[in-house]
Design a protein around this motif. Sequence first.
Motif, PDB file in Angstrom:
ATOM      1  N   LYS A 278       0.844  -1.206   0.000  1.00 56.09           N
ATOM      2  CA  LYS A 278       0.000   0.000   0.000  1.00 56.09           C
ATOM      3  C   LYS A 278       0.876   1.251   0.000  1.00 56.09           C
ATOM      4  O   LYS A 278       0.624   2.204  -0.759  1.00 56.09           O
ATOM      5  CB  LYS A 278      -0.913  -0.028   1.230  1.00 56.09           C
ATOM      6  N   LYS A 279       1.900   1.248   0.826  1.00 56.99           N
ATOM      7  CA  LYS A 279       2.818   2.384   0.904  1.00 56.99           C
ATOM      8  C   LYS A 279       3.593   2.546  -0.406  1.00 56.99           C
ATOM      9  O   LYS A 279       3.753   3.663  -0.915  1.00 56.99           O
ATOM     10  CB  LYS A 279       3.785   2.169   2.074  1.00 56.99           C
ATOM     11  N   ALA A 280       4.037   1.431  -0.967  1.00 61.21           N
ATOM     12  CA  ALA A 280       4.787   1.474  -2.224  1.00 61.21           C
ATOM     13  C   ALA A 280       3.916   1.982  -3.362  1.00 61.21           C
ATOM     14  O   ALA A 280       4.361   2.747  -4.224  1.00 61.21           O
ATOM     15  CB  ALA A 280       5.340   0.092  -2.556  1.00 61.21           C
ATOM     16  N   CYS A 281       2.660   1.570  -3.361  1.00 62.30           N
ATOM     17  CA  CYS A 281       1.730   1.997  -4.401  1.00 62.30           C
ATOM     18  C   CYS A 281       1.448   3.496  -4.276  1.00 62.30           C
ATOM     19  O   CYS A 281       1.273   4.183  -5.290  1.00 62.30           O
ATOM     20  CB  CYS A 281       0.440   1.193  -4.286  1.00 62.30           C
ATOM     21  N   SER A 282       1.422   4.014  -3.069  1.00 66.59           N
ATOM     22  CA  SER A 282       1.228   5.451  -2.863  1.00 66.59           C
ATOM     23  C   SER A 282       2.385   6.250  -3.435  1.00 66.59           C
ATOM     24  O   SER A 282       2.205   7.379  -3.889  1.00 66.59           O
ATOM     25  CB  SER A 282       1.080   5.759  -1.367  1.00 66.59           C
ATOM     26  N   VAL A 283       3.567   5.652  -3.423  1.00 65.94           N
ATOM     27  CA  VAL A 283       4.749   6.310  -3.974  1.00 65.94           C
ATOM     28  C   VAL A 283       4.763   6.210  -5.500  1.00 65.94           C
ATOM     29  O   VAL A 283       5.032   7.189  -6.206  1.00 65.94           O
ATOM     30  CB  VAL A 283       6.038   5.685  -3.390  1.00 65.94           C
ATOM     31  N   CYS A 284       4.481   5.017  -6.019  1.00 66.02           N
ATOM     32  CA  CYS A 284       4.604   4.759  -7.459  1.00 66.02           C
ATOM     33  C   CYS A 284       3.362   5.135  -8.253  1.00 66.02           C
ATOM     34  O   CYS A 284       3.472   5.572  -9.407  1.00 66.02           O
ATOM     35  CB  CYS A 284       4.933   3.271  -7.692  1.00 66.02           C
ATOM     36  N   CYS A 285       2.182   4.924  -7.675  1.00 72.70           N
ATOM     37  CA  CYS A 285       0.916   5.176  -8.394  1.00 72.70           C
ATOM     38  C   CYS A 285      -0.081   5.857  -7.457  1.00 72.70           C
ATOM     39  O   CYS A 285      -1.130   5.292  -7.138  1.00 72.70           O
ATOM     40  CB  CYS A 285       0.323   3.874  -8.911  1.00 72.70           C
ATOM     41  N   PRO A 286       0.227   7.057  -7.003  1.00 66.70           N
ATOM     42  CA  PRO A 286      -0.651   7.701  -6.007  1.00 66.70           C
ATOM     43  C   PRO A 286      -2.066   7.957  -6.496  1.00 66.70           C
ATOM     44  O   PRO A 286      -3.004   8.007  -5.693  1.00 66.70           O
ATOM     45  CB  PRO A 286       0.081   9.022  -5.718  1.00 66.70           C
ATOM     46  N   ALA A 287      -2.247   8.105  -7.817  1.00 70.64           N
ATOM     47  CA  ALA A 287      -3.576   8.427  -8.343  1.00 70.64           C
ATOM     48  C   ALA A 287      -4.498   7.218  -8.415  1.00 70.64           C
ATOM     49  O   ALA A 287      -5.719   7.375  -8.556  1.00 70.64           O
ATOM     50  CB  ALA A 287      -3.449   9.055  -9.731  1.00 70.64           C
ATOM     51  N   CYS A 288      -3.927   6.023  -8.347  1.00 70.67           N
ATOM     52  CA  CYS A 288      -4.773   4.816  -8.466  1.00 70.67           C
ATOM     53  C   CYS A 288      -4.293   3.730  -7.507  1.00 70.67           C
ATOM     54  O   CYS A 288      -3.955   2.631  -7.931  1.00 70.67           O
ATOM     55  CB  CYS A 288      -4.789   4.310  -9.908  1.00 70.67           C
ATOM     56  N   ASN A 289      -4.274   4.064  -6.236  1.00 71.39           N
ATOM     57  CA  ASN A 289      -3.818   3.107  -5.227  1.00 71.39           C
ATOM     58  C   ASN A 289      -4.976   2.205  -4.807  1.00 71.39           C
ATOM     59  O   ASN A 289      -5.777   2.539  -3.936  1.00 71.39           O
ATOM     60  CB  ASN A 289      -3.238   3.830  -4.017  1.00 71.39           C
ATOM     61  N   ALA A 290      -5.052   1.041  -5.435  1.00 72.88           N
ATOM     62  CA  ALA A 290      -6.146   0.105  -5.159  1.00 72.88           C
ATOM     63  C   ALA A 290      -6.048  -0.499  -3.763  1.00 72.88           C
ATOM     64  O   ALA A 290      -7.018  -1.092  -3.278  1.00 72.88           O
ATOM     65  CB  ALA A 290      -6.148  -1.005  -6.206  1.00 72.88           C
ATOM     66  N   PHE A 291      -4.892  -0.342  -3.117  1.00 70.87           N
ATOM     67  CA  PHE A 291      -4.732  -0.875  -1.762  1.00 70.87           C
ATOM     68  C   PHE A 291      -5.446   0.001  -0.737  1.00 70.87           C
ATOM     69  O   PHE A 291      -5.592  -0.383   0.429  1.00 70.87           O
ATOM     70  CB  PHE A 291      -3.244  -1.002  -1.418  1.00 70.87           C
ATOM     71  N   ASN A 292      -5.914   1.178  -1.162  1.00 73.33           N
ATOM     72  CA  ASN A 292      -6.699   2.040  -0.272  1.00 73.33           C
ATOM     73  C   ASN A 292      -8.173   1.654  -0.246  1.00 73.33           C
ATOM     74  O   ASN A 292      -8.930   2.146   0.588  1.00 73.33           O
ATOM     75  CB  ASN A 292      -6.589   3.507  -0.726  1.00 73.33           C
ATOM     76  N   ILE A 293      -8.590   0.779  -1.176  1.00 69.35           N
ATOM     77  CA  ILE A 293      -9.990   0.380  -1.275  1.00 69.35           C
ATOM     78  C   ILE A 293     -10.201  -0.876  -0.433  1.00 69.35           C
ATOM     79  O   ILE A 293      -9.573  -1.906  -0.663  1.00 69.35           O
ATOM     80  CB  ILE A 293     -10.387   0.128  -2.742  1.00 69.35           C
TER      81      ILE A 293
END
Length: 339
Positions: A278-293
């Motif tokens: 989730k943290k890595a996705c926020s760094v690499c793909c902040p606009a579409c972080n599916a781990f926040n869903i």
Amino acid sequence: MMRQELTELQKAKIKEIRNTRVWMDFHLSVIDEMYDCKDLSKLDGEPICMAIYGDTGAGKSEMMEMFKNDHKRYEKVNSTVIPVVYTVLPPKVSGNGLLRKIIKSMGLGIEDYKDFEFDDLMEIIVEMVDKLGVELFIIDEAQGLLEHDTRKHLYEATECIKALIIATKRPVILFGLPWCITAIEYNPQLASRFLRRRFLAPFKISDEKSRAEYFAFLDALDDAFGLEKKAGLGESKIALRLFAASRGNLRVLRGIIDQAATYAISENASTITFDRLKKACSVCCPACNAFNIESLKDVEFVELAKPSYWDKNARRGQNPVVEQTFTQEQKLSEALSAT
């Protein structure tokens, strides 16, 4: 809070993770064909050439790097051997410019040949091919063949590659974006020499077979990392979220996973967790972080609908490159229930 410096052991482990490559059956079949081009071309007849293409992040660079590493230049008692000559094609390159680039890739001082004409440059390459034991040429960024102001210059550039194959009797493998095929097709005599054409597509999940291949890739990568505990990358709750964030693009996918692995190693943890992804996705793909869903069924995704291509009918002054397009967004619950 000051950033904690990595230990040498941590750096080594992160480097090992970042260099880990997992090849699926399709990738392995393409790599086998690259070896065929090299090996079968030694058995007389016309050299067997190949074009490998795909949009950015499809895995072309990794495939080239693997092949180059298997064919590194080496020293014999009285000579240097360069089994594979690797050249990056600059945009709008002339025939002479391409030959000079190849000569430079062979390790020769280009200043010595800046005033040479086409026939003389080709003669030097033919001589050096035998002297250096060259078995194959790789030309990267082959879409550059199209980036000319006139059709005459485009034809001359493609003729240069045809002449290289004929004169050296060595195969050429072209790597490039999907529209490099348009350049090859522009010259029928060149096109007939590139009968082997392989498209490197991004992953898909909308059908069961493609989804199984994608899950298998992530599971194999999880194993290959060699961490103390597997992360479950190939499990639906993680794999499908990774797909939504990456759109199946291999480079983006690896960027997220490698960053999460870096977090794990820097914290001396035994595995990659959901929160680290989730943290890595926020760094690499902040606009579409599916781990926040929270609910997996509410995650939306798109797949590649059509790769980029060259619009032959583009008006003067209009960019002829049409970027890749994607399907409409759909929820995972809808897509998976339909398969």
